[in-house]
Design an enzyme around this catalytic site. Structure first.
Site, mmCIF file in Angstrom:
data_model
loop_
_atom_site.group_PDB
_atom_site.id
_atom_site.type_symbol
_atom_site.label_atom_id
_atom_site.label_comp_id
_atom_site.label_asym_id
_atom_site.label_seq_id
_atom_site.Cartn_x
_atom_site.Cartn_y
_atom_site.Cartn_z
ATOM 1 N N GLY A 206 -100.371 37.515 98.315
ATOM 2 C CA GLY A 206 -99.382 38.554 98.082
ATOM 3 C C GLY A 206 -97.992 38.031 97.805
ATOM 4 O O GLY A 206 -97.128 38.771 97.327
ATOM 5 N N SER B 42 -97.403 35.690 95.600
ATOM 6 C CA SER B 42 -97.355 35.270 94.201
ATOM 7 C C SER B 42 -96.292 36.024 93.419
ATOM 8 O O SER B 42 -96.169 37.244 93.544
ATOM 9 C CB SER B 42 -98.706 35.526 93.528
ATOM 10 O OG SER B 42 -99.598 34.491 93.795
ATOM 11 N N ASP C 67 -97.556 29.517 84.446
ATOM 12 C CA ASP C 67 -97.871 30.637 85.337
ATOM 13 C C ASP C 67 -96.683 31.570 85.500
ATOM 14 O O ASP C 67 -96.065 31.633 86.558
ATOM 15 C CB ASP C 67 -98.344 30.124 86.702
ATOM 16 C CG ASP C 67 -98.982 31.220 87.552
ATOM 17 O OD1 ASP C 67 -99.200 32.326 87.018
ATOM 18 O OD2 ASP C 67 -99.257 30.974 88.730
ATOM 19 N N SER D 218 -96.262 30.383 92.683
ATOM 20 C CA SER D 218 -97.528 30.356 91.951
ATOM 21 C C SER D 218 -98.719 30.265 92.894
ATOM 22 O O SER D 218 -99.581 31.136 92.892
ATOM 23 C CB SER D 218 -97.550 29.178 90.969
ATOM 24 O OG SER D 218 -98.800 29.061 90.331
ATOM 25 N N HIS E 168 -100.572 34.694 86.709
ATOM 26 C CA HIS E 168 -101.922 35.069 87.152
ATOM 27 C C HIS E 168 -101.942 36.487 87.718
ATOM 28 O O HIS E 168 -103.018 37.045 87.937
ATOM 29 C CB HIS E 168 -102.477 34.060 88.163
ATOM 30 C CG HIS E 168 -101.777 34.026 89.486
ATOM 31 N ND1 HIS E 168 -100.772 33.140 89.778
ATOM 32 C CD2 HIS E 168 -101.951 34.771 90.599
ATOM 33 C CE1 HIS E 168 -100.355 33.328 91.017
ATOM 34 N NE2 HIS E 168 -101.058 34.313 91.540
#
Length: 354
Positions: free
Chosen positions: A317, A319, A241, A334, A213
């Site tokens: 942040g 991720s 993801d 994720s 993402h």
């Protein structure tokens, strides 16, 4: 009669990647001060207990992997007792009990709940945004649907034609933990800031793994020092993801090092109940236990399959950041529910499928 339905997930195939890691050592590397501190804070373990737990679960992970391979479709789940390190395996085949016991694990014979999970997955587009996720609770074998509104979750279960499902209310839905680019984030472009996961190599090319993402935004990516890393090489979001970035400049040297965590030497996945730690640009090193595997998450209509939920927290942040257990890579951060201040959980994309 035991159920035998299996779900097969096909994702975009881009290349064969190998994690960049030093040669495997004869024994596990000692836990870093950051990991020891995080395991003390998040799991209540002192240095001796933390080291012992990681050693026990590493041994259990090897047994778990061997039984997955030997039992095949008859292997339908496993979980670890974090206090003792004992592994329990669920199987649909009574004849497999002796094999499980001989490997040093406890066997439970039960029907395959993944058939019910597959029904929910097929109806995923009918889940409203308040329906957060669904998965098999490993110790009980019950399929769980989580959401913030019981009526919506129950309607989703009915629409899927699923039976024997437990609805659990949660305080907040799980959402991606990305953030607008601000100073201090590890990697990002002009639209988004995320965290670097792992370095990888395919042939002579080097790549960086992060969350899908994040790479979904495209663009040219830079490090916190604003030096260009490269452009998006692949993006796998939604459904899964993860994404990869080309390492286009000689300013970057890919390594197996992770901020605050041991360098990775492999990617053996640990079972439910094992402890994992993650490193992210916003909240640093945080640790927790694996709660469930093969979790399907609803990101406001974008359905992600095959995630792992952990009691470690994460925030905007984080991720794309690294998730490890000892020196074994586990996955890519994720999404999260809650915050590190209030006690949230997170989900990560397993690294091996990526």
């Amino acid at each position: 009669m035991p159920l035998t339905c299996r779900r097969v997930l096909t994702v975009a195939r881009i290349a064969a990647f190998a994690l960049i890691a030093p040669a495997p050592a004869a024994s596990a590397a000692p836990l870093t001060p950051a990991v020891l501190g995080a395991m003390q804070r998040d799991l209540g373990l002192d240095a001796t207990a933390a080291t012992a737990r990681v050693e026990r679960q590493n041994a259990a992970a090897v047994i778990d992997l061997g039984l997955r391979e030997r039992l095949g479709a008859a292997f339908v789940g496993s979980w670890l007792d974090p206090a003792t390190g004992s592994l329990t395996v669920r199987t649909t085949d009574p004849a497999a009990v002796a094999t499980v016991r001989a490997a040093g694990a406890t066997a439970v014979v039960q029907g395959d709940p993944n058939a019910t999970l597959a029904k929910l997955d097929r109806a995923a587009t009918r889940a409203t945004p308040s329906v957060s996720s669904w998965y098999v609770d490993a110790p009980t074998g019950v399929v769980v649907v989580e959401g913030t509104r019981a009526a919506d979750a129950e309607a989703f279960v009915r629409a899927a034609g699923a039976d024997y499902v437990q609805v659990r209310l949660v305080a907040a839905v799980t959402s991606p933990v990305a953030a607008p680019l601000v100073g201090g984030v590890s990697i990002g472009n002009e639209r988004i800031g995320c965290s670097l996961g792992f370095s990888a190599r395919s042939g002579t090319r080097s790549y960086v793994f992060t969350a899908g993402h994040c790479t979904d935004f495209g663009g040219t990516w830079r490090g916190a020092n604003r030096v260009v890393i490269g452009t998006v090489a692949s993006n796998n979001f939604p459904t899964t993801d993860f994404g990869t970035l080309n390492v286009d400049t000689t300013a970057w040297t890919p390594t197996g090092q992770i901020n605050g965590l041991p360098s990775v030497t492999g990617s053996t996945e640990v079972p439910v109940g094992a402890s994992v730690c993650r490193s992210g640009a916003t909240t640093g090193v945080r640790c927790g236990q694996v709660i469930s595997r093969n979790v399907t998450v609803n990101y406001s209509g974008k359905i992600i399959y095959g995630l792992v939920r952990s009691s470690a927290c994460a925030q905007s942040g984080d991720s794309g950041g690294s998730v490890t257990s000892g020196n074994q890579a586990q996955g890519i951060t994720s999404g999260a529910s809650g915050t590190c201040a209030t006690g949230g959980t997170m989900v990560y994309q397993p690294i091996n499928p990526a």
